[in-house]
Design a protein around this motif. Structure first.
Motif, mmCIF file in Angstrom:
data_model
loop_
_atom_site.group_PDB
_atom_site.id
_atom_site.type_symbol
_atom_site.label_atom_id
_atom_site.label_comp_id
_atom_site.label_asym_id
_atom_site.label_seq_id
_atom_site.Cartn_x
_atom_site.Cartn_y
_atom_site.Cartn_z
ATOM 1 N N MET A 11 0.508 -1.102 -0.478
ATOM 2 C CA MET A 11 0.070 -0.125 0.080
ATOM 3 C C MET A 11 0.788 1.356 0.046
ATOM 4 N N LYS A 12 0.506 1.965 -1.071
ATOM 5 C CA LYS A 12 1.398 3.114 -1.118
ATOM 6 C C LYS A 12 0.870 4.431 0.205
ATOM 7 N N LEU A 13 1.887 5.482 0.591
ATOM 8 C CA LEU A 13 1.574 6.340 1.596
ATOM 9 C C LEU A 13 2.159 7.091 0.667
ATOM 10 N N TYR A 14 1.186 8.306 1.839
ATOM 11 C CA TYR A 14 1.466 9.856 1.333
ATOM 12 C C TYR A 14 1.535 10.771 2.183
ATOM 13 N N PHE A 15 3.010 11.184 2.437
ATOM 14 C CA PHE A 15 2.919 11.990 3.330
ATOM 15 C C PHE A 15 3.617 13.875 2.870
ATOM 16 N N ALA A 16 3.456 14.686 3.412
ATOM 17 C CA ALA A 16 3.997 16.029 2.687
ATOM 18 C C ALA A 16 3.971 16.963 4.351
ATOM 19 N N THR A 17 5.636 18.214 3.931
ATOM 20 C CA THR A 17 6.554 18.912 4.926
ATOM 21 C C THR A 17 6.748 19.555 4.054
ATOM 22 N N ASN B 298 20.056 17.167 -6.742
ATOM 23 C CA ASN B 298 20.030 15.659 -6.274
ATOM 24 C C ASN B 298 18.719 15.075 -5.062
ATOM 25 N N GLN B 299 18.206 14.815 -6.411
ATOM 26 C CA GLN B 299 16.572 13.824 -6.532
ATOM 27 C C GLN B 299 16.850 12.820 -5.658
ATOM 28 N N ARG B 300 15.542 11.991 -5.203
ATOM 29 C CA ARG B 300 15.642 11.421 -4.297
ATOM 30 C C ARG B 300 14.524 10.414 -4.625
ATOM 31 N N GLU B 301 14.000 9.094 -4.703
ATOM 32 C CA GLU B 301 13.519 8.907 -4.926
ATOM 33 C C GLU B 301 12.179 8.529 -4.232
ATOM 34 N N GLY B 302 11.020 9.361 -4.592
ATOM 35 C CA GLY B 302 10.021 9.182 -3.579
ATOM 36 C C GLY B 302 9.606 10.423 -3.158
ATOM 37 N N ILE B 303 10.236 11.322 -3.799
ATOM 38 C CA ILE B 303 10.175 12.535 -3.477
ATOM 39 C C ILE B 303 9.675 13.597 -4.534
ATOM 40 N N LYS C 87 8.499 1.705 1.933
ATOM 41 C CA LYS C 87 9.712 1.370 1.145
ATOM 42 C C LYS C 87 8.160 2.458 -0.374
ATOM 43 N N ASP C 88 6.931 2.243 -0.268
ATOM 44 C CA ASP C 88 5.979 2.653 -1.287
ATOM 45 C C ASP C 88 6.215 3.751 -0.791
ATOM 46 N N PHE C 89 6.147 5.205 -1.190
ATOM 47 C CA PHE C 89 6.356 5.933 -0.510
ATOM 48 C C PHE C 89 5.982 7.403 -1.262
ATOM 49 N N VAL C 90 4.820 8.240 -1.357
ATOM 50 C CA VAL C 90 5.681 9.663 -1.932
ATOM 51 C C VAL C 90 5.450 10.814 -0.568
ATOM 52 N N LEU C 91 6.696 11.682 -0.602
ATOM 53 C CA LEU C 91 6.907 12.552 0.489
ATOM 54 C C LEU C 91 6.772 13.638 -0.600
ATOM 55 N N LEU D 244 16.152 16.104 5.203
ATOM 56 C CA LEU D 244 15.940 14.764 4.671
ATOM 57 C C LEU D 244 16.329 13.879 5.944
ATOM 58 N N ALA D 245 16.094 14.117 7.657
ATOM 59 C CA ALA D 245 15.687 12.796 8.245
ATOM 60 C C ALA D 245 14.489 12.183 8.542
ATOM 61 N N ILE D 246 13.880 13.157 8.315
ATOM 62 C CA ILE D 246 12.222 12.415 7.905
ATOM 63 C C ILE D 246 12.160 11.866 6.990
ATOM 64 N N TYR D 247 13.197 12.311 5.002
ATOM 65 C CA TYR D 247 12.924 11.371 4.128
ATOM 66 C C TYR D 247 12.987 9.704 5.201
ATOM 67 N N GLU D 248 14.415 9.972 5.267
ATOM 68 C CA GLU D 248 15.106 8.711 5.965
ATOM 69 C C GLU D 248 14.573 7.929 6.328
ATOM 70 N N SER D 249 13.927 8.378 7.153
ATOM 71 C CA SER D 249 13.068 7.482 8.596
ATOM 72 C C SER D 249 12.079 7.183 7.891
ATOM 73 N N ILE D 250 10.689 7.875 6.726
ATOM 74 C CA ILE D 250 10.060 7.024 6.109
ATOM 75 C C ILE D 250 10.260 6.093 5.859
ATOM 76 N N ARG D 251 11.825 6.230 4.171
ATOM 77 C CA ARG D 251 12.324 5.416 3.483
ATOM 78 C C ARG D 251 12.826 3.758 4.349
ATOM 79 N N ARG D 252 12.954 4.486 6.176
ATOM 80 C CA ARG D 252 13.602 3.196 6.206
ATOM 81 C C ARG D 252 12.177 2.209 6.693
ATOM 82 N N TRP D 253 11.210 2.955 7.002
ATOM 83 C CA TRP D 253 9.880 2.096 7.244
ATOM 84 C C TRP D 253 9.077 1.646 6.325
#
Length: 84
Positions: free
Chosen positions: A1-7, A49-54, A29-33, A18-27
């Protein structure tokens, strides 16, 4: 299930973003920030500096959709306007 976050942050808070991103990514795998970039420096950083999911959003993109924001922009200080 894809999760969606915003900041929302500017370049001064990049390390925290970046800490928020890494924390989400750790837990999850399928998300959009969604990151609302409050300044061009942050937008440029993530463009280079593109990051997957952002997904990036600029303040001007929000203003393009919600034109009524522009009517209050000049009457508020920067921080108050951002929280409008």
């Amino acid at each position: 299930m894809k999760l969606y976050f915003a900041t929302i942050f500017d370049m001064n808070y990049l390390s925290r973003g970046l800490a928020i991103y890494e924390s989400i990514r750790r837990w999850h795998k399928d998300f959009v920030l969604y990151v609302v970039c409050l300044d061009d420096k942050l937008f440029n950083y993530f463009t280079e500096n593109q990051r997957e999911g952002i997904e990036l959003i600029t303040v001007s993109e929000i203003e393009d959709v919600y034109k009524e924001l522009l009517t209050v922009k000049e009457s508020r200080n920067y921080v108050d306007y951002l929280f409008t």
